[in-house]
Design a protein around this motif. Structure first.
Motif, PDB file in Angstrom:
ATOM      1  N   ARG A 164     120.925 -81.131 -14.540  1.00 67.92           N
ATOM      2  CA  ARG A 164     121.429 -79.790 -14.808  1.00 67.92           C
ATOM      3  C   ARG A 164     120.897 -78.844 -13.204  1.00 67.92           C
ATOM      4  O   ARG A 164     119.861 -79.050 -12.737  1.00 67.92           O
ATOM      5  CB  ARG A 164     120.741 -78.909 -15.796  1.00 67.92           C
ATOM      6  N   ASN A 165     122.041 -78.016 -12.418  1.00 74.35           N
ATOM      7  CA  ASN A 165     121.769 -77.614 -11.526  1.00 74.35           C
ATOM      8  C   ASN A 165     121.044 -76.245 -11.594  1.00 74.35           C
ATOM      9  O   ASN A 165     121.608 -74.989 -11.509  1.00 74.35           O
ATOM     10  CB  ASN A 165     122.990 -77.370 -10.646  1.00 74.35           C
ATOM     11  N   ILE A 166     119.827 -76.360 -12.221  1.00 77.19           N
ATOM     12  CA  ILE A 166     119.257 -75.016 -12.412  1.00 77.19           C
ATOM     13  C   ILE A 166     117.514 -74.937 -12.124  1.00 77.19           C
ATOM     14  O   ILE A 166     117.139 -76.337 -11.621  1.00 77.19           O
ATOM     15  CB  ILE A 166     119.172 -74.744 -14.091  1.00 77.19           C
ATOM     16  N   TYR A 170     112.767 -73.207 -16.813  1.00 70.17           N
ATOM     17  CA  TYR A 170     113.171 -73.196 -18.252  1.00 70.17           C
ATOM     18  C   TYR A 170     114.083 -72.360 -18.833  1.00 70.17           C
ATOM     19  O   TYR A 170     114.197 -71.326 -18.428  1.00 70.17           O
ATOM     20  CB  TYR A 170     111.742 -73.289 -19.050  1.00 70.17           C
ATOM     21  N   GLN A 171     114.855 -72.716 -19.756  1.00 68.48           N
ATOM     22  CA  GLN A 171     115.756 -71.597 -20.540  1.00 68.48           C
ATOM     23  C   GLN A 171     115.738 -71.903 -21.853  1.00 68.48           C
ATOM     24  O   GLN A 171     115.273 -73.011 -22.551  1.00 68.48           O
ATOM     25  CB  GLN A 171     117.143 -72.089 -19.852  1.00 68.48           C
ATOM     26  N   SER A 172     115.576 -70.757 -22.491  1.00 66.51           N
ATOM     27  CA  SER A 172     115.396 -70.886 -24.098  1.00 66.51           C
ATOM     28  C   SER A 172     116.593 -71.567 -24.760  1.00 66.51           C
ATOM     29  O   SER A 172     117.719 -71.735 -24.148  1.00 66.51           O
ATOM     30  CB  SER A 172     115.265 -69.523 -24.658  1.00 66.51           C
ATOM     31  N   GLN A 187     122.485 -72.272 -25.603  1.00 64.46           N
ATOM     32  CA  GLN A 187     123.699 -72.238 -26.585  1.00 64.46           C
ATOM     33  C   GLN A 187     124.918 -71.565 -26.014  1.00 64.46           C
ATOM     34  O   GLN A 187     125.904 -71.152 -26.634  1.00 64.46           O
ATOM     35  CB  GLN A 187     123.277 -71.822 -27.878  1.00 64.46           C
ATOM     36  N   LYS A 188     124.631 -70.599 -25.186  1.00 66.08           N
ATOM     37  CA  LYS A 188     125.974 -69.554 -24.561  1.00 66.08           C
ATOM     38  C   LYS A 188     126.947 -70.594 -23.928  1.00 66.08           C
ATOM     39  O   LYS A 188     126.402 -71.285 -23.148  1.00 66.08           O
ATOM     40  CB  LYS A 188     125.138 -68.620 -23.617  1.00 66.08           C
ATOM     41  N   PRO A 189     128.225 -70.197 -24.028  1.00 65.19           N
ATOM     42  CA  PRO A 189     129.288 -71.164 -23.417  1.00 65.19           C
ATOM     43  C   PRO A 189     129.118 -71.223 -22.044  1.00 65.19           C
ATOM     44  O   PRO A 189     129.600 -72.021 -21.360  1.00 65.19           O
ATOM     45  CB  PRO A 189     130.577 -70.392 -24.167  1.00 65.19           C
ATOM     46  N   GLU A 190     128.811 -69.888 -21.367  1.00 63.19           N
ATOM     47  CA  GLU A 190     128.607 -69.960 -19.927  1.00 63.19           C
ATOM     48  C   GLU A 190     127.525 -70.396 -19.287  1.00 63.19           C
ATOM     49  O   GLU A 190     127.231 -70.299 -18.078  1.00 63.19           O
ATOM     50  CB  GLU A 190     128.996 -68.537 -19.522  1.00 63.19           C
ATOM     51  N   SER A 191     126.604 -71.011 -19.982  1.00 63.59           N
ATOM     52  CA  SER A 191     125.172 -71.528 -19.597  1.00 63.59           C
ATOM     53  C   SER A 191     125.172 -72.721 -18.703  1.00 63.59           C
ATOM     54  O   SER A 191     126.127 -73.551 -19.009  1.00 63.59           O
ATOM     55  CB  SER A 191     124.294 -71.864 -20.804  1.00 63.59           C
TER      56      SER A 191
END
Length: 323
Positions: free
Chosen positions: A225-227, A230-232, A237-241
């Motif tokens: 993942r190019n991030i 941490y993400q919750s 679960q967001k489509p644009e995540s």
């Protein structure tokens, strides 16, 4: 195959084992029981007729803790990033539970790159391109065709991955690791990888001196993942995540340096240089794209076959390292 909504029976997923009672005040006996229990968990197949997770609560003290909580989660549920995100989403901040969890940000890897001149950037890009193609090709060849040398650690026998095994662990001093990190100017993961490689080389040489110069490869599993950070669970679960839930993994093949120098710090530094070059290669992302493509075309069994080939051809897997 598709996911189906089912009724979850907690008693089928939450396990509380009972160990034999002992009058010995020492926790060594429970250490052995715990090791045997974890080994049995690892070697048992996850039931396919119910949700693919289990929680094991061990209410016995060991030399390291007063109790142990074990999560057994099938990889079909998600990769390490997804599952850790779900776990962290269950936690709250001690200072203010109303605020979301936050962690120290990692330095941007491309900050030094941005300061370089146009010509140097061009040279680096060209070098990175050819290195990436080379890494991608060599990874495919080593995974599917070329085998590492046989050593006291790698037998090369067919079906090794399905043989019985036991669990071992070792504790390292974080203060000592930080001291090495500061002395070399590297990351904690660089130190850990170098120490693991160095220990493996020492063991191989002690068991068989001829393996001192053997060709051995470590496979490091990576999140693609190019991030940053941490993400919750709600964010994933967001489509644009950018960090969608699921499996977004690849692997990095690192040749374990040969034991030609006696200074452990030099060995760690050499291992770090190898990791740094490989980490900057786009070969990791190309392999990740190939894995995703094969999974879509042929199903998840393709990845299972690929990892079985890797287990047979290569020597070592490293997990849970942020390289």
């Amino acid at each position: 195959m598709r996911w189906q909504r089912v009724e979850v029976k907690l008693e089928e997923h939450i396990k509380i084992p009972k160990f034999p009672e002992t009058t010995n005040s020492s926790s060594i006996l429970y250490d052995n029981y715990l090791s045997d229990y974890v080994t049995s968990i690892l070697t048992s197949r996850t039931p396919q007729d119910k949700p693919l997770w289990e929680i094991h609560l061990i209410k016995y003290p060991t030399s390291n803790a007063k109790g142990t909580l074990i999560f057994k989660l099938h990889h079909a549920l998600g990769d390490g990033y997804s599952l850790m995100g779900a776990l962290l989403s269950c936690l709250q901040r001690a200072d203010d539970p109303s605020l979301p969890l936050s962690f120290p940000s990692r330095p941007q890897l491309n900050s030094k790159y941005a300061k370089k001149g146009l010509f140097k950037k061009l040279c680096l890009d060209i070098s990175s391109f050819f290195s990436s193609i080379s890494d991608f090709g060599s990874s495919l060849i080593k995974t599917r065709m070329i085998e590492d040398d046989k050593t006291p650690i790698r037998s090369g026998y067919e079906g090794t991955e399905s043989q019985p095994f036991t669990l071992s662990n070792i504790s390292l001093s974080l203060d000592q690791i930080k001291e090495i990190k500061s002395k070399l100017g590297v990351t904690i993961n660089d130190v850990l990888s170098g120490v693991i490689f160095y220990g493996i080389r020492l063991y191989m040489e002690e068991m068989n001196e001829k393996t001192k110069k053997s060709n051995s490869t470590a496979v490091v599993m990576l999140n693609t993942r190019n991030i940053e950070g941490y993400q919750s669970l709600k964010e994933m679960q967001k489509p644009e995540s950018k960090s969608l839930w699921g499996n977004q993994i690849s692997f990095l093949q690192i040749p374990i340096p040969k034991l030609s120098q006696s200074d452990p710090l030099e060995f760690v530094w050499k291992a770090r240089k190898l990791i740094k070059r490989k980490r900057r290669s786009f070969g990791v992302y190309l392999i990740g794209l190939l894995l995703n493509l094969e999974m879509k075309l042929k199903g998840s069994e393709v990845c299972h076959t690929l990892f079985n080939h890797s287990s047979k051809n290569l020597m070592l897997y490293l997990f849970s390292l942020i390289l």
